[in-house]
Design a protein around this motif. Sequence first.
Motif, mmCIF file in Angstrom:
data_model
loop_
_atom_site.group_PDB
_atom_site.id
_atom_site.type_symbol
_atom_site.label_atom_id
_atom_site.label_comp_id
_atom_site.label_asym_id
_atom_site.label_seq_id
_atom_site.Cartn_x
_atom_site.Cartn_y
_atom_site.Cartn_z
ATOM 1 N N LEU A 67 0.823 -1.199 0.000
ATOM 2 C CA LEU A 67 0.000 0.000 0.000
ATOM 3 C C LEU A 67 0.863 1.258 0.000
ATOM 4 N N ARG A 68 0.327 2.294 -0.626
ATOM 5 C CA ARG A 68 0.976 3.600 -0.703
ATOM 6 C C ARG A 68 0.333 4.570 0.282
ATOM 7 N N HIS A 69 0.905 5.726 0.335
ATOM 8 C CA HIS A 69 0.391 6.784 1.196
ATOM 9 C C HIS A 69 -0.897 7.387 0.618
ATOM 10 N N CYS A 70 -1.053 7.347 -0.684
ATOM 11 C CA CYS A 70 -2.198 7.984 -1.363
ATOM 12 C C CYS A 70 -3.464 7.135 -1.248
ATOM 13 N N THR A 71 -4.589 7.832 -1.381
ATOM 14 C CA THR A 71 -5.860 7.128 -1.456
ATOM 15 C C THR A 71 -6.506 7.423 -2.805
ATOM 16 N N THR A 72 -7.452 6.588 -3.168
ATOM 17 C CA THR A 72 -8.189 6.779 -4.414
ATOM 18 C C THR A 72 -9.270 7.833 -4.207
ATOM 19 N N SER A 73 -9.975 8.153 -5.269
ATOM 20 C CA SER A 73 -11.030 9.164 -5.187
ATOM 21 C C SER A 73 -12.150 8.756 -4.232
ATOM 22 N N LYS A 74 -12.304 7.460 -4.005
ATOM 23 C CA LYS A 74 -13.333 6.984 -3.072
ATOM 24 C C LYS A 74 -12.778 6.730 -1.675
ATOM 25 N N GLY A 75 -11.505 7.112 -1.466
ATOM 26 C CA GLY A 75 -10.919 7.011 -0.134
ATOM 27 C C GLY A 75 -10.238 5.695 0.193
ATOM 28 N N GLU B 151 -1.099 -0.159 -8.571
ATOM 29 C CA GLU B 151 -2.030 0.789 -9.193
ATOM 30 C C GLU B 151 -1.314 2.060 -9.638
ATOM 31 N N HIS B 152 -0.421 2.541 -8.799
ATOM 32 C CA HIS B 152 0.366 3.733 -9.148
ATOM 33 C C HIS B 152 1.237 3.458 -10.376
ATOM 34 N N SER B 153 1.924 2.324 -10.389
ATOM 35 C CA SER B 153 2.797 1.980 -11.520
ATOM 36 C C SER B 153 1.990 1.829 -12.804
ATOM 37 N N TRP B 154 0.835 1.196 -12.700
ATOM 38 C CA TRP B 154 -0.015 1.025 -13.880
ATOM 39 C C TRP B 154 -0.399 2.383 -14.466
ATOM 40 N N ARG B 155 -0.858 3.300 -13.608
ATOM 41 C CA ARG B 155 -1.313 4.573 -14.165
ATOM 42 C C ARG B 155 -0.144 5.412 -14.681
ATOM 43 N N THR B 156 1.007 5.291 -14.070
ATOM 44 C CA THR B 156 2.188 5.984 -14.581
ATOM 45 C C THR B 156 2.518 5.467 -15.979
ATOM 46 N N ALA B 157 2.435 4.154 -16.175
ATOM 47 C CA ALA B 157 2.672 3.560 -17.503
ATOM 48 C C ALA B 157 1.596 4.001 -18.493
#
Length: 188
Positions: A20-28, A35-41
């Motif tokens: 898990l990362r420090h960030c949360t998704t739009s739904k918390g 997930e972070h790596s996927w969206r960066t790609a």
Amino acid sequence: MKAREFLEILHIAERLKDTLRHCTTSKGRVESVAEHSWRTALMAFLLRNEFPELDMDKVVGMCLIHDLGECFTGDIPVFEKTENDREEEEASLNEWIKSLPDDISTQLSELFIEMNAQVTKEAKLYKALDKLEALIQHNEAPISSWSENEYELNKTYAFDIVKFSDWLMTLRKEILNDTMKKIETDKS
């Protein structure tokens, strides 16, 4: 590469789904490193036309692998990560890479060397996208999930990393606009 070797690599990489990362998704919901790596790609893939002179397959690859070291150490927010943490992550990652089949080991080693050197435009773009994705995610997350230092960090973070590209500088300014709107809305 043998099928078993392939599966073993995937089994290690799967750890990023549960890291898990420090960030949360739009739904918390707390997001994973995967997930972070996927969206960066995905960001790199979508920017092919903005950077036609770059090897975007290489940039996508860098984005996909950039946090593999966190399979071994977990994620530590940038504002908490120490030099010792970085060294431990790099040592664990390098040890694992050396254990892989020669062709994969060489390919990953070369990419990480290029990424760490931050000399090529491909490496600079990957690093910028990594930082920008985190900012975008913070803007999408509920502001209640922000730590106190992130109010200022979201205003200043990554401007130095994107300065090599007018397009990325424009994107960073748009992200800042979103940050300021989010902070202002929170004050209302």
